[in-house]
Design a protein around this motif. Structure first.
Motif, short mmCIF file in Angstrom:
data_model
loop_
_atom_site.label_atom_id
_atom_site.label_comp_id
_atom_site.label_asym_id
_atom_site.label_seq_id
_atom_site.Cartn_x
_atom_site.Cartn_y
_atom_site.Cartn_z
N GLU A 175 1.12 -1.29 -0.13
CA GLU A 175 -0.07 0.01 0.04
C GLU A 175 0.88 1.29 0.02
O GLU A 175 1.73 1.56 0.81
CB GLU A 175 -0.80 -0.04 1.35
CG GLU A 175 -1.53 1.26 1.53
CD GLU A 175 -2.79 1.35 0.76
OE1 GLU A 175 -2.52 1.94 -0.53
OE2 GLU A 175 -3.94 1.07 1.01
N GLY A 179 -4.29 8.18 -2.56
CA GLY A 179 -3.97 9.55 -2.95
C GLY A 179 -2.23 9.67 -2.99
O GLY A 179 -1.79 10.77 -3.12
N GLY A 205 -2.19 5.59 -5.25
CA GLY A 205 -1.58 6.37 -6.29
C GLY A 205 -1.44 5.92 -7.69
O GLY A 205 -0.80 6.42 -8.40
N THR A 227 -8.90 6.67 -5.61
CA THR A 227 -9.00 8.24 -5.93
C THR A 227 -9.11 8.54 -7.37
O THR A 227 -9.78 9.45 -7.57
CB THR A 227 -7.38 8.80 -5.42
OG1 THR A 227 -7.45 8.37 -4.04
CG2 THR A 227 -7.60 10.42 -5.54
C1 1GP Z 1 -5.90 3.00 -0.73
O1 1GP Z 1 -4.67 1.45 -2.10
C2 1GP Z 1 -5.94 2.21 -2.17
O2 1GP Z 1 -6.07 2.27 0.39
C3 1GP Z 1 -6.40 2.86 -3.30
O3 1GP Z 1 -5.37 4.14 -3.50
O4 1GP Z 1 -7.02 5.88 -3.62
O5 1GP Z 1 -4.50 6.14 -4.30
O6 1GP Z 1 -6.21 4.80 -5.51
P1 1GP Z 1 -5.71 5.25 -4.35
#
Ligand code: 1GP
Length: 241
Positions: A175, A179, A205, A227
């Motif tokens: 992870e 964002g 990301g 995100t």
């Molecule tokens: C967050 O891995 C997830 O816990 C997804 O990340 O929102 O950056 O896509 P994003």
């Protein structure tokens, strides 16, 4: 009985790559869900993860029930806290934050979850969760008060992931944080994948189709994206079936 985990294993054995769309109950408006799900259903998404670092009690159950009205895809809880556990979902990632040294996130919250889980028919999937440095502080880092693993320390990341597997965790999740400025570096995905026998999840990301494909090519079995869809649902159009 149908098992989300055994379905993941079967897909991997058929060399299918998996994509989970992460829905944060605090950010998704119930009235916007129907349109969002329509696009999601036309995309290559294979799973829906539901969770967030700070979610109001019961918001998770409400949104899971609503999601279920719109899709047959498996809905998997990716909880930031015990209050986010509901048996309306198909499975629960029982996340232990093995990259950090906060006992609450290694085992503490899990103990608190047991009285709830005992009464629920919910598939529980033990998951080793590793927070990897991405260039800025993420909510996971703030909430869990743990530091991410530095990306230069590749061997330590590999060994941490492997330790999770040896402890019996059935999934490993790299992870970068929601964002994240930079997704998990591809060489780290590749090295960790070579070491593991259990499926590898990668998230944080990833905002483009190219980044998604690179993550797959370097060894991610399941990629999680949140995100990029929150910011612009048109991203679904690039990921049509
Ligand atoms: C967050 O891995 C997830 O816990 C997804 O990340 O929102 O950056 O896509 P994003």
């Amino acid at each position: 009985m149908k098992s989300t985990y055994s379905d993941i294993l079967s897909s991997i054995s058929e060399e299918k790559k998996l994509l989970a769309v992460l829905i944060d109950p605090d950010k998704m408006k119930l009235e916007a869900l129907s349109g969002f799900m329509q696009k999601l259903n036309q995309s290559i998404a294979t799973h829906i993860f539901v969770g967030g670092s700070t979610v109001n009690d019961y918001a998770t159950e409400l949104i899971v029930l609503e999601i279920k009205k719109h899709t047959k895809l498996p809905v998997v809880l990716f909880p930031g806290d015990v209050s986010q556990i509901t048996n309306k979902a198909d499975a629960l990632l029982f996340l232990s934050l093995i990259s950090g040294d906060n006992p609450e996130y290694l085992i503490g919250k899990h103990i608190k979850a047991v009285s709830k889980l005992r009464d629920l028919a919910l598939e529980v999937i033990p998951t080793g969760y590793l927070l990897i440095e991405n260039g800025r502080q993420t909510t996971v880092e703030k909430v869990t008060q743990t530091l991410p693993l530095p990306i230069e320390n590749v061997q330590y990341i590999i060994d941490t992931a492997k330790a999770g597997e040896l402890l019996g965790m059935k999934l490993v999740y790299l992870e970068a944080g929601s964002g994240a400025l930079q997704p998990v570096p591809l060489e780290i995905i590749s090295f960790v994948k070579q070491e593991l026998s259990v499926p590898l999840i990668v998230g944080g990301g990833i905002r483009t189709k190219q980044q998604l494909n690179e993550a797959y090519n370097f060894g991610a079995d399941l990629v999680v994206i949140g995100t990029a869809f929150e910011d612009d649902e048109a991203f679904f159009d690039q990921l049509r079936k």
